[in-house]
Write an enzyme that holds these catalytic residues in place. Structure first.
Site, PDB file in Angstrom:
ATOM      1  N   GLU A 155      42.655  40.283  42.998  1.00 15.31           N
ATOM      2  CA  GLU A 155      43.441  39.431  44.226  1.00 15.31           C
ATOM      3  C   GLU A 155      44.554  39.538  44.863  1.00 15.31           C
ATOM      4  OE1 GLU A 155      41.745  38.247  41.183  1.00 15.31           O
ATOM      5  OE2 GLU A 155      41.200  36.034  41.181  1.00 15.31           O
ATOM      6  N   ASP A 184      39.999  37.632  38.632  1.00 18.01           N
ATOM      7  CA  ASP A 184      40.537  37.200  37.444  1.00 18.01           C
ATOM      8  C   ASP A 184      39.028  36.323  36.392  1.00 18.01           C
ATOM      9  OD1 ASP A 184      43.331  37.359  38.245  1.00 18.01           O
ATOM     10  OD2 ASP A 184      43.485  35.209  38.610  1.00 18.01           O
ATOM     11  N   ASP A 199      37.623  33.943  35.209  1.00 18.86           N
ATOM     12  CA  ASP A 199      37.652  32.454  34.542  1.00 18.86           C
ATOM     13  C   ASP A 199      36.753  32.140  35.909  1.00 18.86           C
ATOM     14  OD1 ASP A 199      39.487  32.103  37.099  1.00 18.86           O
ATOM     15  OD2 ASP A 199      40.670  31.564  36.093  1.00 18.86           O
ATOM     16  N   GLU A 225      36.898  30.941  39.006  1.00 20.98           N
ATOM     17  CA  GLU A 225      38.139  31.227  40.491  1.00 20.98           C
ATOM     18  C   GLU A 225      37.982  32.696  40.625  1.00 20.98           C
ATOM     19  OE1 GLU A 225      38.766  27.813  43.093  1.00 20.98           O
ATOM     20  OE2 GLU A 225      37.459  27.152  41.496  1.00 20.98           O
ATOM     21  N   TYR A 271      46.086  36.755  30.300  1.00 23.60           N
ATOM     22  CA  TYR A 271      45.477  35.684  30.969  1.00 23.60           C
ATOM     23  C   TYR A 271      46.729  34.008  31.569  1.00 23.60           C
ATOM     24  CZ  TYR A 271      43.350  33.431  34.868  1.00 23.60           C
ATOM     25  OH  TYR A 271      42.673  33.071  36.593  1.00 23.60           O
ATOM     26  N   ARG A 285      45.532  30.605  32.321  1.00 25.77           N
ATOM     27  CA  ARG A 285      44.754  29.580  32.683  1.00 25.77           C
ATOM     28  C   ARG A 285      43.841  30.031  30.851  1.00 25.77           C
ATOM     29  NH1 ARG A 285      45.628  31.748  38.201  1.00 25.77           N
ATOM     30  NH2 ARG A 285      46.584  29.800  39.027  1.00 25.77           N
ATOM     31  N   HIS A 344      38.591  33.151  26.301  1.00 22.21           N
ATOM     32  CA  HIS A 344      39.399  34.206  26.575  1.00 22.21           C
ATOM     33  C   HIS A 344      40.814  33.453  25.213  1.00 22.21           C
ATOM     34  CE1 HIS A 344      40.223  32.545  30.897  1.00 22.21           C
ATOM     35  NE2 HIS A 344      38.712  33.344  30.393  1.00 22.21           N
TER      36      HIS A 344
END
Length: 693
Positions: A9, A82, A84, A86, A299, A301, A345
């Site tokens: 990203e 990432d 997750d 998203e 990470y 989140r 995670h």
């Protein structure tokens, strides 16, 4: 040589990953999402099973062309967005754009940017997880249906620029409901009766507080009641019961997104937005002297409190070296909190125990270092032993009246050697200050002083960013990644304001919330919102089809929307009129709220487009020019400071808020620092030195 294209990203992440990849690998960044629903229309075909219509996000065309060009010359493409929902969705959109074969394995996932993690990810390529993608799509479509259906109605009936949202409307309701509790609250009087006592033959005092009558707990509600107790206290003050015990204070868990946001707010004064921005930088990688670009944390989140066995072992070796064997905690497994926790995670932790905060301090900006150190200390503390206390509770009688004295002594610091979590648990300091002498049953005590303190019950506290995040997490509303943008949205829309770090709903916030509760009950219902989050989780787990969830929601929502459009009356909100005249047309300017706060605008718009900053006056004269009033101003980053209205002629400024009261010592300006129990009023004149807590 075979060429591999890796897609991430952000450029910072690309720079860090490049460090660990061999020759033949090329890393390109998407700069976030590349495709989304169109801004100009709903973009959802309701009659065709809620099929979304995606378009390239404005400004991302050149980025996609470059990625397309690089992919044409690549032998292999790895999607490394990432880990997750998203990130999975971004990988899916890229795969669609590049027309990649869905049966090929090209998705890689890592939770920290280290050489070992990237190597493992490349060796464990997988297909895109469509369950995660569909869960993200369902969330996006739900939010679009709510936002693009209700917002235009609010523009038409109330004011342009308003919005409603699946999570933001619930967050607004929580703040409004708390304000209503405060408004309805009736304060009640109560008294605290304390005795300063000494043991016969000793001089050091200790404190005992009134407990009850005839060993039954009694609250003192009036002055008459306390006077009766004081008048009837007898000279015979005797020790009636002694209880000695041990107390432990357990170390905190490593950080989740939510607890990191809460602690950074309380300990570092960071907003949730600032915390997430800096955490992103620490995760994606920063240039560390002598090491190049390095990812410093895992990470950011996550709602898991689990850490890997390798990280746990490394951390415990660090504790052994730095503090000794007795400071290493036991290996009890951390338990997950709540049924909605996603444990894919790890918790947020440093990527390497070799990168001590002090070693990287010179390579980091001040706030990056402070947040990194907080994360570091939290991980280390989580693997340390408990803090131990000896506690003492003494029951004291005077006739029929009972008093109680409590004291504690810390006998082993444990994790508190590294991390002070007094904000998480009851502070032990008051008990530690109460030094109780050596006593036995029947010992006679002497009253040295009687203290009576009138108190009044307090209403529930307003929410700060930290406490709002905490309640959103506890109730299962939204997800870690949504807390910060939700708070920003309700602030930008003018539904709430922040005063002394607390959220206050505005008149507009009350109005919009009342309309939502009347016409869109499900959208602002807490239980309904929690159920929806669980449904979205079930899609991510592959247990439900996303279209079924949308359809079930939309059937009732469409009826509510149709009813609201027919029945809701127009409500005119008048902007407050200021005492400032427009220089262009002479009309008194009105106070409006925009994305960056309040501003003054001419009511003659669009014929007159004059606008200027709104300066909140404090009712305090400038101490330098003695002519201008002091006003609230903002830095470019939104931080409040206080300066003279006559700027730039007068350049006086202070970070601490001036108050109307004069210094009782020198009659000069007084400033206020901190909030709540930490509030301090002081005179900035060093020669005077007056302070008041």
């Amino acid at each position: 040589m075979a060429k591999t294209l890796v897609i991430v990203e952000s450029p910072a992440k690309a720079k860090t990953i490049n460090k660990y990849l061999p020759r033949g690998y090329n890393v390109e960044a998407t700069m976030g999402h590349v495709r989304d629903l169109p801004k100009s229309k709903l973009g959802i075909d309701i009659d065709n099973n809620f099929e979304p219509s995606y378009v390239t996000i404005r400004g991302k065309g050149d980025i996609l062309k470059k990625i397309k060009s690089e992919s044409n010359s690549a032998d292999k493409i790895l999607l490394a967005t990432d880990p997750d929902r998203e990130g999975e969705a971004i990988s899916w959109h890229i795969a669609k754009y590049l027309k990649l074969d869905e049966n090929e394995i090209y998705r890689i996932e890592f939770h920290e940017i280290t050489k070992e993690a990237i190597k493992n990810a490349i060796n464990n390529k997988r297909k895109i997880d469509m369950n995660l993608v569909n869960s993200q799509q369902a969330r996006r479509i739900l939010d679009r249906l709510v936002g693009y259906s209700i917002s235009p109605l609010l523009w038409k009936k109330v004011r342009k620029g308003l919005s409603a949202g699946r999570v933001q409307s619930v967050a607004t309701r929580i703040i409004v409901d708390r304000e209503k509790e405060i408004m309805d609250f009736v304060s009640e009087e109560y008294w605290i009766l304390s005795l300063k006592l000494t043991k016969d033959g000793e001089s050091e005092e200790f404190e005992a507080k009134f407990y009850g009558i005839d060993n039954k707990k009694v609250e003192i509600k009036s002055k008459e009641q306390i006077e009766e107790i004081v008048d009837n206290l007898k000279d015979d003050i005797l020790v009636s019961k002694i209880k000695e015990s041990k107390k432990v204070r357990k170390p905190p868990f490593p950080f989740t997104t939510s607890t990191l946001q809460q602690e950074a707010f309380k300990k570092l004064n960071f907003s949730t937005k600032k915390t997430m921005s800096i955490a992103q930088q620490l995760y994606e990688g920063l240039s560390i002297e002598g090491q190049g670009h390095v990812g410093l944390i895992t990470y950011m989140r996550t709602d898991s409190i689990r850490i890997s066995d390798t990280a746990k072992e490394s951390c415990k070796n660090y504790i052994l070296t730095q503090y000794g064997k007795e400071y290493i905690g036991n290996n009890s497994k951390a338990k997950l909190k709540g049924k909605n926790v996603q444990d894919a995670h790890e918790a947020i932790r440093p990527t390497s125990m070799e990168l001590e905060p002090i070693k990287v301090k010179d390579s980091l900006k001040r706030d990056q270092y402070r947040l990194y150190k907080l994360i570091w200390n939290r991980l280390v503390a989580s693997q340390m032993s408990e803090a131990l206390y000896d506690t003492l509770s003494i029951d004291i009688t005077s006739g029929k009246y009972n008093f109680r004295s409590s004291g504690s002594k810390q006998v082993f610091k444990g994790f508190l050697k590294v991390y002070d979590d007094s904000s998480d648990e009851k502070d032990e300091s008051n008990d530690e200050k109460n030094r109780i002498p050596s006593l036995i049953n029947g010992d006679k005590l002497t009253i040295e002083k009687i203290e009576q303190d009138q108190k009044f019950t307090s209403p529930p506290a307003r929410f700060s960013e930290a406490s709002l995040v905490k309640i959103l997490e506890e109730k299962g509303i939204g997800r870690p990644s949504t807390y910060s943008p939700t708070i920003q949205t309700i602030l930008n829309r003018g539904y709430v304001e922040v005063e002394e770090k607390k959220f206050h709903p505005t008149e507009l916030g009350f109005l919009v919330n009342d309309l939502m509760e009347e016409y869109f009950k499900d959208v602002v219902d807490l239980d309904f919102t929690v159920d929806m989050e669980e449904s979205l989780d079930s899609v991510a787990e592959g247990n439900r089809e996303w279209q079924d969830i949308i359809e079930k929601f939309y059937i009732n929502f469409a009826k509510e929307l149709e009813y609201a459009e027919e029945v809701m009356e127009e409500i005119k909100i008048e902007d407050p009129v200021s005492d400032v005249k427009c220089e262009n047309c002479g009309k008194f300017m009105v106070i409006k709220t925009g994305r960056y706060g309040k501003f003054l605008a001419c009511p003659g718009f669009p014929d007159c487009r004059n606008a200027k900053p709104f300066l909140e006056e404090l009712g305090v004269k400038c101490p330098e020019c003695a002519d201008g009033d002091l006003v609230v101003r903002k830095t470019k980053k939104g931080r409040n400071f206080y300066g003279c209205k006559n700027y730039p002629e007068c350049t006086y400024m202070t970070w601490d808020r001036p108050i109307e009261e004069k210094c009782p010592k020198c009659q000069g300006l007084l400033l206020q620092k901190g909030f709540g129990n930490r509030k301090k009023i002081y005179c900035p004149d060093e020669e005077c030195g007056y302070t008041q807590k």
